[in-house]
Design a protein around this motif. Sequence first.
Motif, PDB file in Angstrom:
ATOM      1  N   TYR A 146      39.323  31.558  19.290  1.00 33.87           N
ATOM      2  CA  TYR A 146      40.032  31.223  18.065  1.00 33.87           C
ATOM      3  C   TYR A 146      39.522  32.095  16.914  1.00 33.87           C
ATOM      4  O   TYR A 146      38.434  32.672  16.976  1.00 33.87           O
ATOM      5  CB  TYR A 146      39.844  29.747  17.726  1.00 33.87           C
ATOM      6  CG  TYR A 146      38.429  29.365  17.336  1.00 33.87           C
ATOM      7  CD1 TYR A 146      38.056  29.233  15.992  1.00 33.87           C
ATOM      8  CD2 TYR A 146      37.452  29.143  18.309  1.00 33.87           C
ATOM      9  CE1 TYR A 146      36.754  28.896  15.630  1.00 33.87           C
ATOM     10  CE2 TYR A 146      36.160  28.797  17.963  1.00 33.87           C
ATOM     11  CZ  TYR A 146      35.816  28.681  16.629  1.00 33.87           C
ATOM     12  OH  TYR A 146      34.530  28.352  16.265  1.00 33.87           O
ATOM     13  N   GLY A 147      40.334  32.152  15.847  1.00 30.37           N
ATOM     14  CA  GLY A 147      39.944  32.897  14.656  1.00 30.37           C
ATOM     15  C   GLY A 147      40.756  34.163  14.476  1.00 30.37           C
ATOM     16  O   GLY A 147      41.661  34.471  15.260  1.00 30.37           O
ATOM     17  N   THR A 148      40.426  34.904  13.418  1.00 28.01           N
ATOM     18  CA  THR A 148      41.098  36.174  13.149  1.00 28.01           C
ATOM     19  C   THR A 148      40.555  37.214  14.119  1.00 28.01           C
ATOM     20  O   THR A 148      39.376  37.554  14.089  1.00 28.01           O
ATOM     21  CB  THR A 148      40.850  36.612  11.692  1.00 28.01           C
ATOM     22  OG1 THR A 148      41.341  35.597  10.814  1.00 28.01           O
ATOM     23  CG2 THR A 148      41.554  37.919  11.397  1.00 28.01           C
ATOM     24  N   GLY A 149      41.425  37.710  14.983  1.00 28.03           N
ATOM     25  CA  GLY A 149      41.021  38.659  16.018  1.00 28.03           C
ATOM     26  C   GLY A 149      40.906  38.044  17.391  1.00 28.03           C
ATOM     27  O   GLY A 149      40.425  38.694  18.329  1.00 28.03           O
ATOM     28  N   ALA A 150      41.372  36.811  17.567  1.00 27.66           N
ATOM     29  CA  ALA A 150      41.279  36.168  18.884  1.00 27.66           C
ATOM     30  C   ALA A 150      41.975  36.982  19.961  1.00 27.66           C
ATOM     31  O   ALA A 150      41.499  37.072  21.094  1.00 27.66           O
ATOM     32  CB  ALA A 150      41.873  34.766  18.812  1.00 27.66           C
ATOM     33  N   THR A 151      43.094  37.611  19.618  1.00 29.74           N
ATOM     34  CA  THR A 151      43.838  38.377  20.624  1.00 29.74           C
ATOM     35  C   THR A 151      43.210  39.731  20.900  1.00 29.74           C
ATOM     36  O   THR A 151      43.631  40.419  21.830  1.00 29.74           O
ATOM     37  CB  THR A 151      45.298  38.569  20.174  1.00 29.74           C
ATOM     38  OG1 THR A 151      45.328  39.062  18.833  1.00 29.74           O
ATOM     39  CG2 THR A 151      46.062  37.264  20.245  1.00 29.74           C
ATOM     40  N   LEU A 152      42.208  40.126  20.109  1.00 27.61           N
ATOM     41  CA  LEU A 152      41.456  41.334  20.441  1.00 27.61           C
ATOM     42  C   LEU A 152      40.445  41.027  21.543  1.00 27.61           C
ATOM     43  O   LEU A 152      40.209  41.850  22.432  1.00 27.61           O
ATOM     44  CB  LEU A 152      40.741  41.869  19.200  1.00 27.61           C
ATOM     45  CG  LEU A 152      41.637  42.284  18.036  1.00 27.61           C
ATOM     46  CD1 LEU A 152      40.788  42.778  16.870  1.00 27.61           C
ATOM     47  CD2 LEU A 152      42.619  43.366  18.462  1.00 27.61           C
ATOM     48  N   LEU A 153      39.858  39.835  21.475  1.00 31.70           N
ATOM     49  CA  LEU A 153      38.934  39.421  22.536  1.00 31.70           C
ATOM     50  C   LEU A 153      39.696  39.023  23.792  1.00 31.70           C
ATOM     51  O   LEU A 153      39.221  39.246  24.913  1.00 31.70           O
ATOM     52  CB  LEU A 153      38.072  38.247  22.055  1.00 31.70           C
ATOM     53  CG  LEU A 153      36.770  38.586  21.323  1.00 31.70           C
ATOM     54  CD1 LEU A 153      37.054  39.244  19.991  1.00 31.70           C
ATOM     55  CD2 LEU A 153      35.917  37.328  21.147  1.00 31.70           C
ATOM     56  N   LEU A 154      40.863  38.417  23.606  1.00 31.05           N
ATOM     57  CA  LEU A 154      41.647  37.912  24.731  1.00 31.05           C
ATOM     58  C   LEU A 154      43.072  38.466  24.600  1.00 31.05           C
ATOM     59  O   LEU A 154      43.986  37.769  24.173  1.00 31.05           O
ATOM     60  CB  LEU A 154      41.652  36.382  24.692  1.00 31.05           C
ATOM     61  CG  LEU A 154      41.793  35.613  26.008  1.00 31.05           C
ATOM     62  CD1 LEU A 154      40.662  35.968  26.961  1.00 31.05           C
ATOM     63  CD2 LEU A 154      41.796  34.120  25.740  1.00 31.05           C
ATOM     64  N   PRO A 155      43.260  39.738  24.964  1.00 31.55           N
ATOM     65  CA  PRO A 155      44.550  40.400  24.688  1.00 31.55           C
ATOM     66  C   PRO A 155      45.702  39.940  25.576  1.00 31.55           C
ATOM     67  O   PRO A 155      46.863  40.148  25.220  1.00 31.55           O
ATOM     68  CB  PRO A 155      44.225  41.878  24.931  1.00 31.55           C
ATOM     69  CG  PRO A 155      43.085  41.871  25.893  1.00 31.55           C
ATOM     70  CD  PRO A 155      42.276  40.655  25.567  1.00 31.55           C
ATOM     71  N   ASP A 156      45.395  39.327  26.702  1.00 32.02           N
ATOM     72  CA  ASP A 156      46.467  38.897  27.611  1.00 32.02           C
ATOM     73  C   ASP A 156      46.229  37.456  28.033  1.00 32.02           C
ATOM     74  O   ASP A 156      46.008  37.161  29.208  1.00 32.02           O
ATOM     75  CB  ASP A 156      46.514  39.827  28.834  1.00 32.02           C
ATOM     76  CG  ASP A 156      47.753  39.583  29.688  1.00 32.02           C
ATOM     77  OD1 ASP A 156      48.765  39.083  29.133  1.00 32.02           O
ATOM     78  OD2 ASP A 156      47.713  39.875  30.889  1.00 32.02           O
ATOM     79  N   PRO A 157      46.288  36.524  27.075  1.00 34.60           N
ATOM     80  CA  PRO A 157      45.972  35.128  27.398  1.00 34.60           C
ATOM     81  C   PRO A 157      47.082  34.466  28.201  1.00 34.60           C
ATOM     82  O   PRO A 157      48.236  34.923  28.204  1.00 34.60           O
ATOM     83  CB  PRO A 157      45.840  34.486  26.021  1.00 34.60           C
ATOM     84  CG  PRO A 157      46.780  35.278  25.166  1.00 34.60           C
ATOM     85  CD  PRO A 157      46.690  36.693  25.664  1.00 34.60           C
ATOM     86  N   ASP A 158      46.738  33.375  28.846  1.00 31.93           N
ATOM     87  CA  ASP A 158      47.762  32.572  29.520  1.00 31.93           C
ATOM     88  C   ASP A 158      48.668  31.904  28.489  1.00 31.93           C
ATOM     89  O   ASP A 158      49.869  31.735  28.727  1.00 31.93           O
ATOM     90  CB  ASP A 158      47.100  31.501  30.392  1.00 31.93           C
ATOM     91  CG  ASP A 158      46.258  32.107  31.501  1.00 31.93           C
ATOM     92  OD1 ASP A 158      46.680  33.125  32.076  1.00 31.93           O
ATOM     93  OD2 ASP A 158      45.165  31.573  31.760  1.00 31.93           O
ATOM     94  N   ILE A 159      48.080  31.490  27.375  1.00 26.82           N
ATOM     95  CA  ILE A 159      48.818  30.841  26.285  1.00 26.82           C
ATOM     96  C   ILE A 159      48.371  31.466  24.963  1.00 26.82           C
ATOM     97  O   ILE A 159      47.169  31.622  24.713  1.00 26.82           O
ATOM     98  CB  ILE A 159      48.563  29.316  26.244  1.00 26.82           C
ATOM     99  CG1 ILE A 159      49.082  28.647  27.510  1.00 26.82           C
ATOM    100  CG2 ILE A 159      49.209  28.693  25.002  1.00 26.82           C
ATOM    101  CD1 ILE A 159      50.594  28.693  27.684  1.00 26.82           C
TER     102      ILE A 159
END
Length: 581
Positions: A124-137
């Motif tokens: 969670y947080g600003t940049g969550a998709t940088l750590l988890l670029p292809d999440p399930d949700i």
Amino acid sequence: MYNLQPEIKISQTADTWESYQAISKELNRLFNEGKSRIALECYPGVNLEELEQHLFRHLTNICCVKADDYAYDAETVTKMIAENLTEDRVFGRMSHADLAQFFPHYEIQQWRKKASKMEKILVYGTGATLLLPDPDILCYADLTRWEIQKRYRKGLANWKAANEHEDNLKKVKRGFFFEWRIADRLKQKLTDKIDYLIDTNVANQPKMVTGSGYRAALDEIVQQPFRLVPYFDSSVWGGQWMKEEFNLDPNQQNYGWAFDGVPEENSICLNFAGTKIEIPAINIVHQRPIALLGKKVQARFGNEFPIRFDYLDTVGGGNLSLQVHPRVDYIQEKFGMTYTQNESYYILQAGEHSTIYLGVTEGTEKEELFRELKKAENGDYRFPDEKYINCFPVKKHDHYSIPSGTIHCGGPDTVVLEISQTPYIFTFKLWDWGRLGLDGIPRPVHLVHGEENVNTAYDTAWVQENLINPFETLYEDEEIRVEKTGLHELEFIETHRHWFKKEVTVSVHQSVNMLNLVEGEKITVESVTDSFAPFEIHYGETFIVPEAVKVYRLVNQGDPNKEVAVIQAFVRGLSTEATKL
């Protein structure tokens, strides 16, 4: 009758959730069904402590990771953006960075290797998709610019900045020139992938809608007229008219500002069968630009909303600050903006002493003018405005063009509907009548910028010929009258005023339209093809008609024996349609 909480009823059904308990229950369901990696991307300003305390404690056997901790530290980020922040209290330079630049690549790669061995992860947080670029949700937690600014005033720090107690203007500057830009770029990339959108505007009262339902709502909005959620703010110059006319809190000292037509600042309320989701209005501009703006406007301005309506209320107060807006070449070179803030003042209400300061007096020399302004900068010398600046009386329904480079200022006992091009932050104050700001600090003036931009050729004779009430009747019959009321030929906004007792049919002129009911009690905006339900507008309300609507009808719902008037603004030069429309 002014509606302080306009909303858009969404006809498409969508699953929604209210409260942290309900949202956490849905997240637990997803984890239990095998969705082991969830990313909760957050717009800067979302209260992460609130998420930690009220959302994550309901999740079971989940590893929660804060993305912000993997970005560079506050000192490093501030050094990286020093060129954008500048030393100025108000103005910076527009950032063209991406969020990923502020996360060390090596540490991100190491974390991803570690995360691959974990069973259930929520980042969670600003940049969550940088750590988890292809999440399930993929979830996205959003909030509006105005809510962010209110949180700044209460002590919120900027993203990756240890500046809780810093001057609020500097916080807004950092947001405007840096973090909102990088966050919006990321949001635009993610919108089509979002599985859930979470509205975090109200503390401890989150609301969530499915991503598919949210995107369907965006599609629906741009096929109908709609209003933004207005907000109001105090000012040093007074403002008592809106308090009574718009039924605002009578205990507030004043309301000098009203923002009800600024998509970069305002929000939109989406009503999903009773669940109200508030989103930044700029989301629609970024995600549905062609339908909203029109292909010609989008080709010229990109995914930017080029028109702004707001109110300036000096009734019972004093003058606005003496100011000037930058030339387009100057704003491009100094601040990285593509166009400037040309504007106009439409006089909605005026009293016996209402005035406008506009342009310089005949024979004014710039060197002498700024020598006097510099003497007044410290507040111990009164700038002789009567010697250098024109002052004209104004009356209700006057309209004054103010192209960039024109010194101007609204006078007392006046309500101005400001119709302008959008870069609203770029006002160079030259003198503020010796006042302090509401924070007790002298309001900043920008004489260096001002001197570069004031055009002393805009003198008395030129102003009288070019800027004062340039009205032209475009069409008239027994039922309606359409007038061109401005703006000056150097400005790209065209304004038409429609007078009618019964109804008038209006074209969008291949541009998004922004309008306001400036005379009359109530009208409805109606479809000529029955593609949307009649939309009710009251006196003083600003509303938007997307370009996709093409043609619409304005119908008087008040006294049929009295004329009503609607001011319509659009980007000029796109259409050759008949002037009756």
